[in-house]
Design a protein around this motif. Structure first.
Motif, mmCIF file in Angstrom:
data_model
loop_
_atom_site.group_PDB
_atom_site.id
_atom_site.type_symbol
_atom_site.label_atom_id
_atom_site.label_comp_id
_atom_site.label_asym_id
_atom_site.label_seq_id
_atom_site.Cartn_x
_atom_site.Cartn_y
_atom_site.Cartn_z
ATOM 1 N N PRO A 140 -13.982 0.773 -2.648
ATOM 2 C CA PRO A 140 -13.289 1.847 -1.921
ATOM 3 C C PRO A 140 -13.939 3.203 -2.168
ATOM 4 O O PRO A 140 -14.353 3.523 -3.288
ATOM 5 C CB PRO A 140 -11.870 1.788 -2.497
ATOM 6 C CG PRO A 140 -11.704 0.383 -2.957
ATOM 7 C CD PRO A 140 -13.056 -0.019 -3.481
ATOM 8 N N ALA A 141 -14.003 4.012 -1.130
ATOM 9 C CA ALA A 141 -14.670 5.312 -1.218
ATOM 10 C C ALA A 141 -14.039 6.206 -2.274
ATOM 11 O O ALA A 141 -14.732 7.007 -2.914
ATOM 12 C CB ALA A 141 -14.639 5.996 0.146
ATOM 13 N N VAL A 142 -12.722 6.087 -2.478
ATOM 14 C CA VAL A 142 -12.046 6.975 -3.424
ATOM 15 C C VAL A 142 -12.583 6.790 -4.839
ATOM 16 O O VAL A 142 -12.671 7.763 -5.605
ATOM 17 C CB VAL A 142 -10.525 6.748 -3.387
ATOM 18 C CG1 VAL A 142 -10.146 5.361 -3.878
ATOM 19 C CG2 VAL A 142 -9.802 7.817 -4.206
ATOM 20 N N VAL A 194 0.839 -1.199 0.000
ATOM 21 C CA VAL A 194 0.000 0.000 0.000
ATOM 22 C C VAL A 194 0.871 1.245 0.000
ATOM 23 O O VAL A 194 0.628 2.202 -0.742
ATOM 24 C CB VAL A 194 -0.930 0.006 1.235
ATOM 25 C CG1 VAL A 194 -1.594 1.366 1.409
ATOM 26 C CG2 VAL A 194 -1.995 -1.079 1.098
ATOM 27 N N MET A 195 1.931 1.216 0.810
ATOM 28 C CA MET A 195 2.778 2.390 0.969
ATOM 29 C C MET A 195 3.986 2.379 0.038
ATOM 30 O O MET A 195 4.317 3.399 -0.562
ATOM 31 C CB MET A 195 3.251 2.501 2.426
ATOM 32 C CG MET A 195 2.121 2.676 3.412
ATOM 33 S SD MET A 195 1.036 4.081 3.028
ATOM 34 C CE MET A 195 2.200 5.423 3.008
ATOM 35 N N ALA A 196 4.675 1.231 -0.083
ATOM 36 C CA ALA A 196 5.900 1.196 -0.874
ATOM 37 C C ALA A 196 5.608 1.386 -2.349
ATOM 38 O O ALA A 196 6.035 2.371 -2.963
ATOM 39 C CB ALA A 196 6.632 -0.118 -0.628
ATOM 40 N N PHE A 197 4.853 0.454 -2.945
ATOM 41 C CA PHE A 197 4.517 0.622 -4.361
ATOM 42 C C PHE A 197 3.507 1.750 -4.551
ATOM 43 O O PHE A 197 3.610 2.536 -5.495
ATOM 44 C CB PHE A 197 3.950 -0.677 -4.939
ATOM 45 C CG PHE A 197 3.554 -0.544 -6.384
ATOM 46 C CD1 PHE A 197 4.504 -0.658 -7.389
ATOM 47 C CD2 PHE A 197 2.244 -0.268 -6.748
ATOM 48 C CE1 PHE A 197 4.159 -0.508 -8.730
ATOM 49 C CE2 PHE A 197 1.883 -0.119 -8.075
ATOM 50 C CZ PHE A 197 2.841 -0.246 -9.075
ATOM 51 N N GLY A 198 2.532 1.840 -3.653
ATOM 52 C CA GLY A 198 1.478 2.848 -3.805
ATOM 53 C C GLY A 198 2.018 4.261 -3.827
ATOM 54 O O GLY A 198 1.650 5.074 -4.685
ATOM 55 N N LEU A 224 -6.467 -2.555 -1.793
ATOM 56 C CA LEU A 224 -5.117 -2.191 -2.221
ATOM 57 C C LEU A 224 -5.171 -1.277 -3.433
ATOM 58 O O LEU A 224 -4.486 -0.240 -3.483
ATOM 59 C CB LEU A 224 -4.310 -3.455 -2.542
ATOM 60 C CG LEU A 224 -2.902 -3.240 -3.119
ATOM 61 C CD1 LEU A 224 -2.056 -2.374 -2.206
ATOM 62 C CD2 LEU A 224 -2.224 -4.583 -3.369
ATOM 63 N N ALA A 225 -5.992 -1.636 -4.421
ATOM 64 C CA ALA A 225 -6.154 -0.778 -5.596
ATOM 65 C C ALA A 225 -6.691 0.596 -5.194
ATOM 66 O O ALA A 225 -6.263 1.628 -5.719
ATOM 67 C CB ALA A 225 -7.089 -1.443 -6.600
#
Length: 551
Positions: free
Chosen positions: A449-451, A84-88, A244-245
Motif C-alpha cells: 500500500p502506498a501509505v 475497512v471503514m467500521a474497524f478502520g 486492509l492493513a
C-alpha cells in the motif's frame, strides 16, 4: 417532484434561519449571533461539550463518502469494505486521541486557534507554518469539492434539480450559516444533521429491506447475483489483507490531520470530552458503515451491471425503488445531511487557515472572513463542476494520502523532543512529493500500500533532517508518548490492530462456500465484535487514566 422540493426547502431553512435570528444573552439583552472574536468565531469559545463534540466530530467525518462512496464501494467490492471503514475508522479514533488530547491541552494553554499555530509554536518557523497551511488548503480543496459534487448528484438524480444548480445551492446554503455564526453555527447544525443522518439512514435501510423481502431474502438474492461480494477478499479488484492493513494505517494517520477535526480538538472543553468521543466512536462506525456498505451489496442484487460511476448513485436508485415518492424525499435528506455537515466544517477550517495563517491575524475582520469563505467555496465549485468517475479513488489519491504525509510533522512535533524544523521541511518534501508521484501514476505501489511507503519515507526524512539545525524552541512542552499511551496499552491496541487485519479469514474464507448466518458471512460478525471490543478497550483505558489523575 414538488413535495421533494418542499422538503428540501424546509431543510435548508432549518439550517440557515436560526443564525439570522437575534439571540438572548443571560443579561436579557438581544444580540446578533455573529461572534466578534476570531477565537470564539472559529472555536466557539473552546468549551464544546462531550455530546456536541461526539456528534459534531462524527457528522464532520462522515461525509458524502459515507453515503454515496461507501454504498458504491459495497456495490463493487462487497462486504470486504466494511471492516475497512467500521474497524478502520474506529481504530483511527486512537489517532484522534494521540493527536487531539495534547493538541487541545496546548491550545488551551497557548491560545491556538488553528493547527498552523501549533506548527509555528513548536518548530519556531513562520515559513514552515505557512507551508503547512498552504498544503492543508491544497489537500482539503478536492475533499471539500466532493461534498457539493455529491449534493449535485443527489439533487439531480432524485429531486430533478440540474447538477450545476444543485452544486451552487449547497454551497450557498452552507456558506450563509457558516459565515454568519462560525463554529457555533457549524456545531449546532452538525448536531442536528448528525442525528438526521443516522436516523434517516437506518429508516431508509429498513425500507429497502422491506421492499426486497426482508433481511435474509434480500441477502440471498444478492448472494445469488454476486457471491463474490460476500467473500472475505471481495469482488472486483478486491481487498487483500495487505490492502486492509494499509487502509487502517491510512485512516489512523490521515484523519487526525483533517483541519476540520483539528478545530474540534482545539474547541473541546477538556481532555475528558475528547476521551468520551473516542470511546463511543467505534460503536457509531460499526452501525452507520454497515448500513451504507450493506445497501450497496443489496443494490448489486437488485440492479446488477452498473458502471463504477453509476454504482455511486445506488443509494438514491434503491431508495426510489423502496419507498413512496414522499417518503423517499425524506430519506434523501440523510446523504444531504452527511454532505453539508462536512462541507460547513471544511469551509470554516479553510477560512480560518487562509485568513489567520496566510493573510495574517490582523485580517480576521468579519467581512474578510466572509470574502475568503466565498473564494474557497468558488474554488470548490470549479472542481465540483468536473466530477471524477469514482468517488473512492478520487479522495484516496487527492486527499487522504496527502494528509497522511503530514502526520510525521504533527505526531513528531507532539512527541519527538529532538525533531526540528529542518526535519519537518524534509518530511514535507519527501511525503508530499511521493504523494504527487503516486497520484499521477509515476510510481505504482504494487502489492505494498502506498501509505506504508509514503509514511515510512516521511518519517525517515524527518529523523534524518533533524540531525541538522537547532532543537525545538526552548521551553516548549513536548509530550512523552508513553505518558499518553503506556507500553502495556500500546501492546493491547497493536493486538487489536492485528486482529482487525483478520489475516486468518483470508485463508479460511477464500470462498464463502454458502456459509452464511442470517444472511451475512461469519467473518462479518467477527468484525462487528471487534468494534465492540475496541470500544470496551477505550473505555477501560480512559477509566484507568482518570484513576491515575485522581491519585
Amino acid at each position: 417532484m414538488l413535495h421533494g422540493i418542499i422538503f428540501l426547502t424546509i431543510y435548508f431553512i432549518i439550517m440557515v434561519v436560526p443564525d439570522f435570528l437575534p439571540e438572548k444573552r443571560k443579561s436579557g439583552r438581544l444580540t446578533s449571533t455573529v461572534i466578534s472574536s476570531d477565537s470564539n468565531f472559529f472555536l466557539s469559545g473552546k468549551n464544546m461539550s462531550a455530546v456536541v463534540l461526539l456528534v459534531s466530530t462524527a457528522a464532520t467525518n462522515f461525509s458524502a463518502f459515507t453515503i454515496l462512496g461507501l454504498s458504491g464501494a459495497g456495490y463493487r467490492l462487497g462486504y470486504a469494505f466494511y471492516p475497512v471503514m467500521a474497524f478502520g475508522t474506529g481504530f483511527m479514533a486512537l489517532g484522534m486521541y494521540l493527536v487531539g488530547e495534547p493538541l487541545g491541552e496546548l491550545g488551551r494553554k497557548r491560545s491556538y486557534v488553528s493547527p498552523a499555530d501549533f506548527i509555528q509554536d513548536r518548530y519556531g518557523s513562520p515559513a514552515l507554518a505557512k507551508v503547512y497551511a498552504i498544503l492543508l488548503v491544497i489537500i482539503t480543496l478536492p475533499y471539500l469539492a466532493l461534498q457539493p459534487m455529491a449534493a449535485g448528484i443527489i439533487l439531480e438524480s432524485f429531486f430533478g434539480v440540474p447538477y450545476r444548480i444543485g452544486v451552487v445551492a449547497s454551497l450557498v446554503v452552507v456558506g450563509l450559516y457558516t459565515t454568519r455564526g462560525g463554529m457555533r453555527a457549524v456545531a449546532r447544525t452538525d448536531l442536528i444533521q448528525g442525528v438526521i443522518m443516522l436516523v434517516l439512514a437506518a429508516a431508509a435501510y429498513a425500507a429497502v429491506l422491506h421492499s426486497l423481502g426482508g433481511f435474509s431474502e434480500a441477502h440471498n438474492t444478492a448472494f445469488k447475483a454476486a457471491p463474490q461480494l460476500f467473500e472475505r477478499a471481495g469482488g472486483g479488484a478486491g481487498i487483500s489483507s495487505a490492502a486492509l492493513a494499509g487502509y487502517i494505517v491510512l485512516w489512523f494517520f490521515a484523519d487526525p490531520m483533517f483541519p476540520q477535526l483539528n478545530q474540534r480538538f482545539l474547541a473541546a472543553g477538556s481532555s475528558r470530552t475528547l476521551e468520551k468521543t473516542v470511546t463511543i466512536y467505534p460503536l457509531v462506525t460499526m452501525v452507520l458503515f454497515f448500513l451504507t456498505v450493506s445497501l450497496g451489496v443489496l443494490g448489486a442484487g437488485a440492479f446488477p451491471g452498473l458502471s463504477a460511476s453509476e454504482s455511486d448513485r445506488i443509494w438514491p436508485v434503491l431508495i426510489a425503488k423502496a419507498a413512496s415518492p414522499v417518503l423517499a424525499s425524506v430519506f434523501m435528506i440523510a446523504p444531504l445531511a452527511a454532505i453539508m455537515s462536512t462541507l460547513d466544517s471544511q469551509l470554516l477550517s479553510l477560512s480560518s487557515i487562509v485568513t489567520r495563517d496566510l493573510l495574517g491575524k490582523k485580517n480576521t475582520k468579519p467581512r474578510n472572513i466572509k470574502f475568503i469563505t466565498v473564494v474557497i467555496a468558488a474554488a470548490g465549485l470549479i472542481i465540483a463542476l468536473y466530477p471524477p468517475n469514482n468517488i473512492l479513488d478520487f479522495i484516496n489519491k487527492s486527499s487522504f494520502l496527502g494528509y497522511a504525509a503530514l502526520a510525521p510533522l504533527v505526531f513528531g512535533g507532539l512527541y519527538g523532543k529532538r525533531l526540528n524544523y529542518i526535519g519537518a521541511f524534509s518530511s514535507i518534501i519527501m511525503g508530499e512529493g511521493l504523494t504527487l508521484l503516486f497520484g499521477i501514476g509515476v510510481i505504482r505501489p504494487g502489492k505494498i500500500p502506498a501509505v506504508f511507503i509514503i509514511c515510512g519515507a516521511s518519517w525517515l526524512a524527518m529523523i534524518a533532517g533533524s540531525y541538522a539545525g537547532k532543537l525545538h524552541p526552548a521551553g516548549f512542552p513536548v509530550y512523552r508518548l508513553q505518558d499518553k499511551l503506556p507500553l502495556k496499552w500500546a501492546v493491547v491496541f497493536i493486538i487489536l490492530f492485528i486482529l482487525g487485519c483478520d489475516f486468518l479469514s483470508y485463508f479460511v474464507f477464500k470462498s464463502t462456500g454458502g456459509v452464511l448466518a442470517g444472511g451475512l458471512p461469519l467473518w462479518m460478525y467477527y468484525q462487528a465484535g471487534l468494534c465492540i471490543l475496541l470500544a470496551v478497550g477505550y473505555f477501560i483505558f480512559f477509566r484507568k487514566k482518570i484513576g491515575e489523575r485522581l491519585i
